[in-house]
Design an enzyme around this catalytic site. Structure first.
Site, short mmCIF file in Angstrom:
data_model
loop_
_atom_site.label_atom_id
_atom_site.label_comp_id
_atom_site.label_asym_id
_atom_site.label_seq_id
_atom_site.Cartn_x
_atom_site.Cartn_y
_atom_site.Cartn_z
N LYS A 91 0.81 -1.22 0.00
CA LYS A 91 0.00 0.00 0.00
C LYS A 91 0.85 1.27 0.00
O LYS A 91 0.42 2.30 -0.50
CB LYS A 91 -0.96 0.00 1.19
CG LYS A 91 -2.12 -0.97 1.04
CD LYS A 91 -3.12 -0.82 2.16
CE LYS A 91 -4.41 -1.60 1.90
NZ LYS A 91 -4.21 -3.07 2.02
N GLU A 113 -10.84 6.85 2.96
CA GLU A 113 -11.73 6.04 3.78
C GLU A 113 -11.03 4.71 4.00
O GLU A 113 -10.18 4.30 3.21
CB GLU A 113 -13.08 5.86 3.09
CG GLU A 113 -13.19 4.66 2.20
CD GLU A 113 -12.44 4.82 0.89
OE1 GLU A 113 -12.36 5.94 0.38
OE2 GLU A 113 -11.95 3.81 0.38
N SER A 374 2.05 -9.77 -0.56
CA SER A 374 1.66 -8.36 -0.51
C SER A 374 1.87 -7.71 0.85
O SER A 374 2.01 -6.49 0.94
CB SER A 374 0.20 -8.21 -0.94
OG SER A 374 -0.65 -9.01 -0.15
C1 LIG Z 1 -5.02 -4.09 1.45
C2 LIG Z 1 -4.28 -5.33 1.22
C3 LIG Z 1 -4.61 -6.21 0.17
C4 LIG Z 1 -5.81 -6.02 -0.72
O1 LIG Z 1 -5.74 -4.93 -1.58
P1 LIG Z 1 -5.46 -5.06 -3.15
O2 LIG Z 1 -5.85 -3.74 -3.66
O3 LIG Z 1 -6.31 -6.17 -3.68
O4 LIG Z 1 -4.02 -5.34 -3.33
C5 LIG Z 1 -3.81 -7.32 -0.03
N1 LIG Z 1 -2.76 -7.58 0.76
C6 LIG Z 1 -2.42 -6.78 1.79
C7 LIG Z 1 -1.25 -7.15 2.64
C8 LIG Z 1 -3.16 -5.63 2.06
O5 LIG Z 1 -2.82 -4.85 3.09
#
Ligand SMILES: *Cc1c(COP(=O)(O)O)cnc(C)c1O
Length: 389
Positions: A91, A113, A374
């Site tokens: 993010k 938000e 992620s």
């Molecule tokens: C917010 C988040 C997601 C989901 O968001 P995407 O827009 O689908 O990438 C996935 N993994 C993590 C670690 C997150 O914090």
């Protein structure tokens, strides 16, 4: 032409995307599109953006080869380590880009938000770094459930505004943020957290996340003697880490796999429709009411999905599958024990698909797989402790 080039006129990805908003917000989106377009074409802006991601956020993140997991599954597994960035997820790439753009457009205030709180914390982080005023809208129910993230945002100097209308969750926070933006657009940028919403957000956020896929492609080629992985896998909530990952591989031979939560599979079980400013797939009941998504992962708990994923699915360039809560918890523990990496619950969905599919026709033995990790699991440790009892 690349399947992930700039969207067509009006922000269209095939029949998906576009801009469906109250008249009062259309000029704001047009201003943002023009601002992003010139910024992204400006070498000075890009240099500053990449420089901050390097010196502040810790890029490039490594690609890690998972020797023990690979042996266990019979496929060769590489992880792109977004979990190692500052704040612990991908993010940060998006919010740094949007904060820089806010400053460049001469605005001093950012609104956002948040549901689970992760995007709110990321936005508050970027605003602190640039000295921007930050207001985060959050449903009252989420404020209560996510007390620690509310505290983090406040520590970072943001104002958290609880929203008491409707179901007092994310959807109501979005409505409230929209209302704020209508009244404050001269001074305020609306920082969206995924590849969702009206044009230019799905395109802009994908471009700010493209660095994941661009880095990973080069890193994989270094590991695989110039070859690309057979499969590229990422979890899909709104779809930003997956879009950024896929952007780096869409012009290669790699098969692209997006993993949705079984209780919120917008592409798997949704229907085409307009929600929050663009056309995509969303979960609806037989009366056309938008359904709530259910998943152990708050970050994937969203009934829609970014329009470009709807498009990539419709042309067959990416395939979307689902993972259920139980197998996600199993996969999280397996990765922790075999590789010493505790994943966030969101990317644990991608790992769950990997574990289930490895050695089947879906993912034949001996394949190479690049999976985007992620985010890290620290934020979910308490929840997972409760679930594993
Ligand atoms: C917010 C988040 C997601 C989901 O968001 P995407 O827009 O689908 O990438 C996935 N993994 C993590 C670690 C997150 O914090």
């Amino acid at each position: 032409m690349s399947a992930m080039a700039e969207p067509a006129e009006g922000g269209r990805f095939g029949e998906f995307g576009g801009l469906f908003l109250p008249e009062s917000l259309v000029p704001a989106c047009q201003e943002l599109e023009a601002g992003f377009r010139t910024a992204w074409a400006d070498a000075g802006f890009r240099d500053e953006y990449f420089g901050i991601l390097r010196d502040y956020a810790g890029r490039p993140t490594p690609v890690t080869e998972c020797h023990r997991l690979s042996e266990r599954l019979g496929v060769r597994v590489l992880l792109k380590r977004e979990d190692l960035t500052h704040t612990g997820s991908h993010k940060i790439n998006n919010v740094i880009g949007q904060a820089l753009l806010t400053r460049r457009m001469g605005k001093q205030r950012v609104i956002a938000e948040t549901g689970a709180g992760q995007h709110g914390v990321a936005t508050a982080t970027a605003c602190a770094l640039f000295g921007l005023d930050c207001v985060v809208y959050m449903g009252e129910v989420d404020v209560e459930r996510q007390a620690l993230n509310v505290f983090r945002m406040k520590l970072l100097g943001a104002e958290v505004r609880p929203v008491g209308s409707g179901s007092r969750t994310l959807k109501d926070a979005i409505n409230e943020a929209m209302r704020d933006w209508v009244a404050s657009v001269e001074s305020t940028h609306y920082c969206l957290g995924s590849v969702m919403g009206p044009h230019p957000y799905p395109w802009m956020v994908r471009e700010f996340q493209r660095i994941i896929g661009e880095e990973a492609r080069d890193q994989c080629r270094a590991i695989l003697d110039g070859d690309d992985p057979d499969y590229v896998v990422a979890c899909v909530g709104g779809g930003s880490n997956a879009a950024g990952t896929f952007a780096g591989f869409v012009d290669t031979r790699s098969k692209l796999i997006g993993v949705e939560p079984a209780g919120g599979a917008a592409i798997g079980h949704g229907v085409p429709g307009v929600v929050h400013g663009s056309k995509s797939f969303l979960l609806q009941d037989e009366h056309g009411q938008v359904l709530e998504a259910h998943s152990i992962s708050a970050g994937l708990d969203y009934p829609g999905v970014g329009p470009e994923h709807a498009y990539l699915s419709s042309i067959g360039r990416a395939r979307y599958v689902a993972a259920a809560d139980g197998e996600v918890l199993e996969a999280l523990q397996l990765l922790a024990r075999t590789e010493g990496i505790i994943p966030a619950l969101e990317p644990a969905h991608a790992v769950a698909w990997l574990v289930r599919a490895a050695g089947t026709d879906e993912l034949p033995a001996g394949s190479t797989v690049m999976l985007t990790m992620s985010g890290r699991g620290d934020k979910d440790a308490e929840q997972v402790m409760g679930l594993l009892g």
